[in-house]
Design an enzyme around this catalytic site. Structure first.
Site, mmCIF file in Angstrom:
data_model
loop_
_atom_site.group_PDB
_atom_site.id
_atom_site.type_symbol
_atom_site.label_atom_id
_atom_site.label_comp_id
_atom_site.label_asym_id
_atom_site.label_seq_id
_atom_site.Cartn_x
_atom_site.Cartn_y
_atom_site.Cartn_z
ATOM 1 C CG ASP A 1 -1.786 -1.237 1.304
ATOM 2 O OD1 ASP A 1 -2.394 -1.601 0.282
ATOM 3 O OD2 ASP A 1 -1.827 -1.855 2.386
ATOM 4 C CE LYS B 1 0.969 10.394 -7.814
ATOM 5 N NZ LYS B 1 1.251 11.465 -6.880
ATOM 6 C CG HIS C 1 -1.014 -1.693 -7.833
ATOM 7 N ND1 HIS C 1 0.002 -2.214 -8.608
ATOM 8 C CD2 HIS C 1 -0.823 -2.209 -6.594
ATOM 9 C CE1 HIS C 1 0.768 -3.002 -7.865
ATOM 10 N NE2 HIS C 1 0.272 -3.017 -6.647
ATOM 11 C CB THR D 1 -7.157 -10.487 0.172
ATOM 12 O OG1 THR D 1 -6.423 -11.441 -0.605
ATOM 13 C CG2 THR D 1 -6.264 -9.316 0.528
ATOM 14 C CD GLN E 1 0.839 -8.563 -2.666
ATOM 15 O OE1 GLN E 1 1.566 -9.294 -3.320
ATOM 16 N NE2 GLN E 1 -0.350 -8.204 -3.098
ATOM 17 C CB SER F 1 -7.528 -0.401 -2.984
ATOM 18 O OG SER F 1 -6.527 -1.385 -3.078
ATOM 19 N N PRO G 1 -9.784 -0.654 7.412
ATOM 20 C CG PRO G 1 -10.364 -0.182 9.619
ATOM 21 C CD PRO G 1 -10.826 -0.938 8.420
#
Length: 432
Positions: free
Chosen positions: A17, A22, A45, A132, A226, A301, A306
């Site tokens: 993260d 980007k 991403h 996940t 990751q 994402s 959180p």
């Protein structure tokens, strides 16, 4: 932006993260190809430009540049259902995926992998890893056990028999170990064939293609997933992912040799975050964590969970630099710290009354590590509109300089906002 390299690897240097998508998108403006070399659709991403936010999970972040070849490498694991859905979602946003290619040697994720992932996590009770639940671990486990099915197997004349044998084996585990109802063959098989028809013309020999591009002096960007601290071998085990996240895997996960990798950039967030379980010595337990979480939009994402927030841990960063083979750093989410009067950085740990400067292998030891902080003055000023290092407030410049001094690796650039335009290079080899 000029570029003197034929190959560049981008890796996360924390627990994921960090903003790799980007920065990959930024460098892809000059790339001929972007290649994913590890992980699956557990990555998320985020790329923002023209006032719109886009997410990719398995497709490389260069997809937003139509001139770039985007290759999903053999080191990844692919859920065809997720891949096809991602293609459709991008197409609905008028983003072409004709430039997306898939390695014929990549392993597949099936419904039994995602189900077993969920059942395993439930069975761990209070020792949950925080997976996940997308089947990544079970798919890599099958790969190592040589039960895995690869993309190239889909065209085998006896594929139906291979598929049924694989499903029967996993149904034994699902029913007898976890006491769950078995999965249906026809439903999964027919859906798989439908999805295969949609991507079969985009399947390539990844290693052959990427090697040729590099040999032709094309610029190839390798996109990690990751972060190094989640690496299966060198991360904070067992709270890690199921693949190798360092630059060392860029060659293995794409089918080229290690000598073809020229430079490694580590993406580092201006503070620490972590999702799920596992120790994080610099974790902030006060209301400040909520403040930084909201400013940085620190929610998974993919999962929406959180993220835990902490001060920048330079012990962990130095470890990631060493293990990850990182040559230069790129600082992200720098603007999130704009409002802080004082900012802490961790320079060492205290464990059993001893000062240590590396992450211990044992998770219980890592949990007991106490951070030793150095406190820096904040800048309390909006930096989201600055366009050069020299325009930064002095204290913001000092923050970057102090990190460089401690980790002994230079910064290539930094990011002061989510938009592509808010990405700034520090003077150096990539200058125009």
């Amino acid at each position: 932006m000029k570029n003197n390299y034929k190959s560049l690897v981008i890796v996360g240097s924390q627990w994921g993260d960090e903003g790799k998508g980007k920065i990959t998108d930024y460098f892809s403006q000059k790339a001929d190809a972007v290649v994913r070399f590890a992980g699956g659709d557990n990555a998320g991403h985020m790329i923002e430009f023209n006032n719109k936010r886009h997410k990719v999970t398995i497709i490389p972040s260069g997809v937003f540049n139509p001139k770039v070849k985007n290759i999903i490498g053999n080191g990844t694991v692919i859920n065809l259902k997720s891949l096809v859905n991602e293609i459709k979602r991008l197409n609905e946003s008028n983003i072409s995926t004709d430039n997306v290619y898939i390695s014929d040697r990549a392993h597949l994720i099936f419904d039994w992998h995602t189900l077993i992932d969920q059942l395993q996590e439930e069975n761990r009770k209070e020792n949950k890893i925080g997976t996940t639940k997308r089947g990544i671990g079970p798919s890599y486990a099958d790969k190592a056990a040589r039960y895995g099915i690869r993309i190239c197997d889909l065209k085998s004349p006896n594929f139906k028999e291979i598929f049924k044998e694989n499903l029967d084996y996993h149904n034994e585990i699902i029913t007898k170990v976890y006491n769950h109802k078995p999965l249906d063959f026809d439903q999964i098989y027919n859906e798989l064939l439908t999805n295969y028809q949609l991507i079969k013309n985009n399947i390539i020999d990844c290693g052959y293609e990427v090697s040729n591009l590099i040999n032709e002096n094309k610029f190839v960007l390798f996109e990690g997933a990751q972060g190094v601290l989640l690496d299966i071998d060198h991360g904070t085990y067992p709270f890690v992912t199921s693949s190798n996240c360092s630059a060392n895997n860029a060659s293995i996960g794409t089918g080229i040799h290690a000598k073809q990798i020229q430079k490694v950039i580590g993406i580092v967030k201006a503070y620490n975050t972590r999702v799920g379980s596992g120790a994080m010595p610099t974790e902030i337990k006060t209301e400040l964590a909520n403040k930084l979480r909201e400013r940085g939009r620190e929610y998974g994402s993919n999962t929406g969970k959180p993220r835990r927030i902490g001060w920048l841990d330079l012990v962990a960063l130095k470890y990631a630099i060493r293990v990850g083979g990182i040559d230069q750093l790129f600082l992200t989410l720098f603007d999130v710290l704009d409002t802080e009067e004082k900012i802490k950085i961790c320079t060492a740990y205290k464990l059993d009354n001893q000062i240590i400067h590396s992450i211990p292998a044992n998770e219980n030891d890592f949990k007991r590590c106490e951070p030793i902080y150095e406190e820096l003055d904040g800048w309390n000023e909006d930096i989201t509109k600055i366009t050069s290092f020299e325009q930064l407030p002095i204290n913001a410049q000092n923050y970057i300089k102090r990190i460089q001094e401690i980790v002994n690796v230079p910064f290539l650039g930094f990011s002061v906002g989510p938009d592509r335009k808010q990405t700034i290079l520090i003077k150096g080899e990539f200058d125009d």
